[in-house]
Design a protein around this motif. Structure first.
Motif, PDB file in Angstrom:
ATOM      1  N   THR A 184       0.853  -1.190   0.000  1.00  0.00           N
ATOM      2  CA  THR A 184       0.000   0.000   0.000  1.00  0.00           C
ATOM      3  C   THR A 184       0.888   1.239   0.000  1.00  0.00           C
ATOM      4  O   THR A 184       1.804   1.361   0.792  1.00  0.00           O
ATOM      5  N   PRO A 205      -4.998   3.079  13.960  1.00  0.00           N
ATOM      6  CA  PRO A 205      -4.065   2.003  13.620  1.00  0.00           C
ATOM      7  C   PRO A 205      -4.562   0.606  13.990  1.00  0.00           C
ATOM      8  O   PRO A 205      -4.229  -0.369  13.305  1.00  0.00           O
ATOM      9  N   THR A 227      -3.135   7.929   7.393  1.00  0.00           N
ATOM     10  CA  THR A 227      -3.243   7.628   8.819  1.00  0.00           C
ATOM     11  C   THR A 227      -4.388   8.360   9.509  1.00  0.00           C
ATOM     12  O   THR A 227      -4.963   7.832  10.468  1.00  0.00           O
ATOM     13  N   ILE A 271       6.688   3.550   5.684  1.00  0.00           N
ATOM     14  CA  ILE A 271       6.045   4.867   5.671  1.00  0.00           C
ATOM     15  C   ILE A 271       6.371   5.622   4.389  1.00  0.00           C
ATOM     16  O   ILE A 271       7.397   5.398   3.755  1.00  0.00           O
ATOM     17  N   ILE A 314      -0.128   5.080  -0.316  1.00  0.00           N
ATOM     18  CA  ILE A 314      -0.052   4.672   1.090  1.00  0.00           C
ATOM     19  C   ILE A 314      -1.474   4.582   1.659  1.00  0.00           C
ATOM     20  O   ILE A 314      -2.432   5.046   1.039  1.00  0.00           O
ATOM     21  N   MET A 315      -1.588   4.017   2.864  1.00  0.00           N
ATOM     22  CA  MET A 315      -2.840   4.119   3.614  1.00  0.00           C
ATOM     23  C   MET A 315      -2.761   5.377   4.473  1.00  0.00           C
ATOM     24  O   MET A 315      -1.878   5.495   5.333  1.00  0.00           O
ATOM     25  N   LEU A 360       2.853  -2.937   4.392  1.00  0.00           N
ATOM     26  CA  LEU A 360       1.847  -1.975   4.826  1.00  0.00           C
ATOM     27  C   LEU A 360       2.461  -0.581   4.878  1.00  0.00           C
ATOM     28  O   LEU A 360       3.054  -0.170   5.876  1.00  0.00           O
ATOM     29  N   LEU A 382      -6.743  -0.478  11.105  1.00  0.00           N
ATOM     30  CA  LEU A 382      -5.937  -0.848   9.947  1.00  0.00           C
ATOM     31  C   LEU A 382      -5.242  -2.182  10.181  1.00  0.00           C
ATOM     32  O   LEU A 382      -5.144  -3.021   9.268  1.00  0.00           O
ATOM     33  N   VAL A 420       2.145   3.302   5.206  1.00  0.00           N
ATOM     34  CA  VAL A 420       1.225   4.287   5.772  1.00  0.00           C
ATOM     35  C   VAL A 420       1.869   5.668   5.726  1.00  0.00           C
ATOM     36  O   VAL A 420       3.093   5.801   5.634  1.00  0.00           O
ATOM     37  N   TYR A 475       1.422   6.624  15.227  1.00  0.00           N
ATOM     38  CA  TYR A 475       0.685   5.624  14.456  1.00  0.00           C
ATOM     39  C   TYR A 475       1.566   4.401  14.188  1.00  0.00           C
ATOM     40  O   TYR A 475       1.161   3.259  14.408  1.00  0.00           O
TER      41      TYR A 475
END
Length: 314
Positions: free
Chosen positions: A62, A72, A67, A156, A64-65, A92, A75, A94, A120
């Protein structure tokens, strides 16, 4: 290509077509299928859960997802589904996203984004990596546990020096977006190393988003680049990144020909393959290849994905 992991950014109008394109990417030999997340579009986590049942090898990322809209723990719940269906294959990614998106779409205050991201990620690392979390921060809190630690790898988004240093301190990789390769070498790489040294840990991976297309049609590349990435200099954080990278015209929101040439890889198969093989020399460990969509050439994206898969197999 042993020194470079190759992923592809998957974009499609519907979920069934997205799943088909993920299958095509796996068949071609691509290492990772990446999806972005924004607004009310279908959730990548749900798509990847379905894809986990249809694919045997390809990993899912991802980028990104955001935040701010999702706690969290919520998610992590989605991440655990994918991890249990495809153990160890979820990356993952984020990040806080950007003020216009967060406040304009969700009407959530975009306050102290890096502080929010740090807390997060602290929660995700503890819950997914250790199996439990007991954390109370200034922005977020979490107190729960799961049956056992997962194999999810937390990453991230990173654009400017402070975010790259945070990636070095906390996660398994930093993920760029619309950042030219010289900027990755000169800013991303040294700052992620600084963060890792500060935390006393191994240097995480550097993942670069790279717009790519196999074509010799320069006019089509110029037009597609303006449509698909040309708006980024009008977004404040991206504008500053481009200025830091040596393109002062970004201050006015301009996406110049020079910026396009620094960012986009294009040409015939041999030319593009050569340039991709050189990416590792910029300190980049992985790429998220974003195939540019050319309205003039319907075969350009499939040709690009086939080349990416062939290179991933080297």
């Amino acid at each position: 290509m042993k020194n470079l992991t190759i992923g592809v950014h998957i974009v499609a109008p519907t979920v069934p077509v997205t799943l088909e394109r993920i299958r095509d990417a796996e068949k071609a030999g691509v290492d990772v299928a990446w999806m972005t997340c924004g607004g009310a579009a279908p959730d990548p986590m749900g798509v990847f859960a379905a894809a986990a049942l249809q694919n045997e090898r390809i990993e899912f990322g991802t980028c990104i997802m955001p935040t701010f809209p999702r706690h969290p723990i919520a998610l992590a719940q989605s991440a655990l589904v994918i991890d249990q269906l495809a153990p160890g294959r979820l990356r993952l990614g984020v990040g806080p996203s950007h003020k216009p998106s967060v406040e304009g779409v969700y009407e959530i205050p975009f306050d102290r984004p890096l502080q929010h991201l740090r807390e997060y990620v602290t929660i995700l690392n503890a819950l997914l990596g250790e199996g439990k979390v007991d954390f109370k921060g200034k922005r977020l809190s979490a107190h729960t546990q799961i049956a056992s630690p997962s194999q999810v790898r937390v990453m991230i988004s990173a654009l400017r020096p402070n975010a790259w240093q945070m990636a070095g301190e906390l996660v398994e990789a930093g993920i760029s977006w619309v950042s030219p390769l010289p900027y990755m070498r000169d800013v991303a790489v040294p700052n992620i190393k600084t963060g890792a040294e500060k935390a006393g840990r191994a240097v995480p991976k550097v993942i670069a988003h790279v717009p790519i297309v196999v074509t010799n049609n320069m006019e089509a590349v110029a037009s597609a680049s303006q449509r698909q990435v040309g708006f980024y200099p009008r977004v404040p954080y991206y504008s500053q990144m481009w200025q830091d990278a040596g393109f002062p015209e970004a201050k006015d929101g301009t996406f110049s020909d020079a910026m396009r040439d620094a960012l986009v890889l294009w040409g015939d198969e041999e030319t593009v393959a050569t340039r991709i093989r050189e990416i590792h020399s910029f300190g980049v460990d992985e790429i998220i290849a974003m195939p540019l969509v050319l309205s003039e050439e319907k075969t350009a994206v499939p040709r690009t994905v086939e080349l990416l898969g062939a290179l991933a197999k080297e």
